[in-house]
Scaffold this motif. Structure first.
Motif, PDB file in Angstrom:
ATOM      1  N   TYR A   1       0.829  -1.200   0.000  1.00  0.00           N
ATOM      2  CA  TYR A   1       0.000   0.000   0.000  1.00  0.00           C
ATOM      3  C   TYR A   1       0.869   1.258   0.000  1.00  0.00           C
ATOM      4  O   TYR A   1       0.653   2.185  -0.785  1.00  0.00           O
ATOM      5  CB  TYR A   1      -0.921  -0.014   1.226  1.00  0.00           C
ATOM      6  N   LEU A   2       1.885   1.302   0.861  1.00  0.00           N
ATOM      7  CA  LEU A   2       2.773   2.457   0.923  1.00  0.00           C
ATOM      8  C   LEU A   2       3.569   2.614  -0.368  1.00  0.00           C
ATOM      9  O   LEU A   2       3.825   3.741  -0.800  1.00  0.00           O
ATOM     10  CB  LEU A   2       3.698   2.353   2.135  1.00  0.00           C
ATOM     11  N   LYS A   3       3.936   1.509  -1.000  1.00  0.00           N
ATOM     12  CA  LYS A   3       4.647   1.608  -2.283  1.00  0.00           C
ATOM     13  C   LYS A   3       3.753   2.274  -3.323  1.00  0.00           C
ATOM     14  O   LYS A   3       4.209   3.138  -4.079  1.00  0.00           O
ATOM     15  CB  LYS A   3       5.114   0.239  -2.764  1.00  0.00           C
ATOM     16  N   ARG A   4       2.470   1.915  -3.366  1.00  0.00           N
ATOM     17  CA  ARG A   4       1.543   2.561  -4.302  1.00  0.00           C
ATOM     18  C   ARG A   4       1.432   4.059  -4.004  1.00  0.00           C
ATOM     19  O   ARG A   4       1.391   4.876  -4.930  1.00  0.00           O
ATOM     20  CB  ARG A   4       0.170   1.897  -4.247  1.00  0.00           C
ATOM     21  N   LEU A   5       1.399   4.427  -2.717  1.00  0.00           N
ATOM     22  CA  LEU A   5       1.347   5.851  -2.360  1.00  0.00           C
ATOM     23  C   LEU A   5       2.617   6.576  -2.802  1.00  0.00           C
ATOM     24  O   LEU A   5       2.548   7.703  -3.307  1.00  0.00           O
ATOM     25  CB  LEU A   5       1.143   6.031  -0.857  1.00  0.00           C
ATOM     26  N   LEU A   6       3.778   5.946  -2.625  1.00  0.00           N
ATOM     27  CA  LEU A   6       5.032   6.558  -3.054  1.00  0.00           C
ATOM     28  C   LEU A   6       5.076   6.724  -4.574  1.00  0.00           C
ATOM     29  O   LEU A   6       5.570   7.738  -5.077  1.00  0.00           O
ATOM     30  CB  LEU A   6       6.233   5.744  -2.574  1.00  0.00           C
ATOM     31  N   ILE A   7       4.556   5.748  -5.300  1.00  0.00           N
ATOM     32  CA  ILE A   7       4.503   5.857  -6.761  1.00  0.00           C
ATOM     33  C   ILE A   7       3.576   6.998  -7.164  1.00  0.00           C
ATOM     34  O   ILE A   7       3.905   7.804  -8.044  1.00  0.00           O
ATOM     35  CB  ILE A   7       4.074   4.516  -7.398  1.00  0.00           C
ATOM     36  N   ARG A   8       2.415   7.097  -6.517  1.00  0.00           N
ATOM     37  CA  ARG A   8       1.479   8.187  -6.812  1.00  0.00           C
ATOM     38  C   ARG A   8       2.135   9.537  -6.538  1.00  0.00           C
ATOM     39  O   ARG A   8       2.033  10.472  -7.322  1.00  0.00           O
ATOM     40  CB  ARG A   8       0.214   8.030  -5.968  1.00  0.00           C
ATOM     41  N   ARG A   9       2.827   9.624  -5.424  1.00  0.00           N
ATOM     42  CA  ARG A   9       3.497  10.872  -5.057  1.00  0.00           C
ATOM     43  C   ARG A   9       4.609  11.205  -6.059  1.00  0.00           C
ATOM     44  O   ARG A   9       4.740  12.348  -6.496  1.00  0.00           O
ATOM     45  CB  ARG A   9       4.060  10.747  -3.646  1.00  0.00           C
ATOM     46  N   ALA A  10       5.399  10.216  -6.436  1.00  0.00           N
ATOM     47  CA  ALA A  10       6.490  10.440  -7.398  1.00  0.00           C
ATOM     48  C   ALA A  10       5.942  10.887  -8.752  1.00  0.00           C
ATOM     49  O   ALA A  10       6.519  11.764  -9.400  1.00  0.00           O
ATOM     50  CB  ALA A  10       7.327   9.167  -7.548  1.00  0.00           C
ATOM     51  N   THR A  11       4.841  10.312  -9.178  1.00  0.00           N
ATOM     52  CA  THR A  11       4.211  10.703 -10.443  1.00  0.00           C
ATOM     53  C   THR A  11       3.758  12.157 -10.378  1.00  0.00           C
ATOM     54  O   THR A  11       3.931  12.915 -11.342  1.00  0.00           O
ATOM     55  CB  THR A  11       3.024   9.765 -10.750  1.00  0.00           C
TER      56      THR A  11
END
Length: 154
Positions: free
Chosen positions: A130-140
């Motif tokens: 879940y946190l990895k998906r949030l980090l990807i969203r933030r990086a995008t």
């Protein structure tokens, strides 16, 4: 350890500064109702600053305070949870100048949930993905903002 690497067509200083902007952080995670507030009201974090995040994840309201514990502009900074839901949370932000106005941004996050062995299982199966998906969203989000800002610069 969670790791997300993103190549951004913008300089390291631009990307670094966007990562420390609490409004950019909140905007990147607006789906979870994320807000970010500093004690002094400043919107860009610096060395030693603390920020409190509030959001709703998994249908639960969360509150977490983190402090910037390392700061080397524009190459690296670290924030670590001082109060919040995790037993430990350390988030490293690294920015590598690739030349020609390009940056490699790498987020590395280490977390430990409370609850001993059960917490470790929950971290591995639920929290880390879940946190990895949030980090990807933030990086995008950071990539889009940085690259848009770069096109406006002379």
């Amino acid at each position: 350890m969670i790791e997300v690497a993103t190549i951004i067509d913008a300089g390291t200083a631009t990307v670094f500064d966007l990562e420390l902007d609490v409004d950019v952080h909140a905007d990147s995670l607006a789906r979870s109702g994320e807000t970010a507030a500093t004690a002094d009201g400043r919107r860009r974090l610096g060395p030693g600053d603390e920020v409190t995040f509030r959001a709703s994840h998994f249908g639960v309201k969360w509150r977490m305070t983190s402090q910037v514990t390392a700061y080397d502009r524009p190459a690296h900074f670290v924030d670590e949870q001082t109060r919040g839901p995790f037993r430990e949370m350390r988030h490293e932000h690294n920015f590598e100048d690739l030349g020609n106005g390009r940056t490699r941004m790498v987020d590395r996050m280490a977390i430990r949930a409370p609850g001993g062995p059960l917490g470790a299982i929950v971290t591995r199966l639920l929290l880390a993905p879940y946190l990895k998906r949030l980090l990807i969203r933030r990086a995008t989000h950071i990539k889009r903002l940085a690259e848009t800002a770069g096109r406006r610069d002379p």
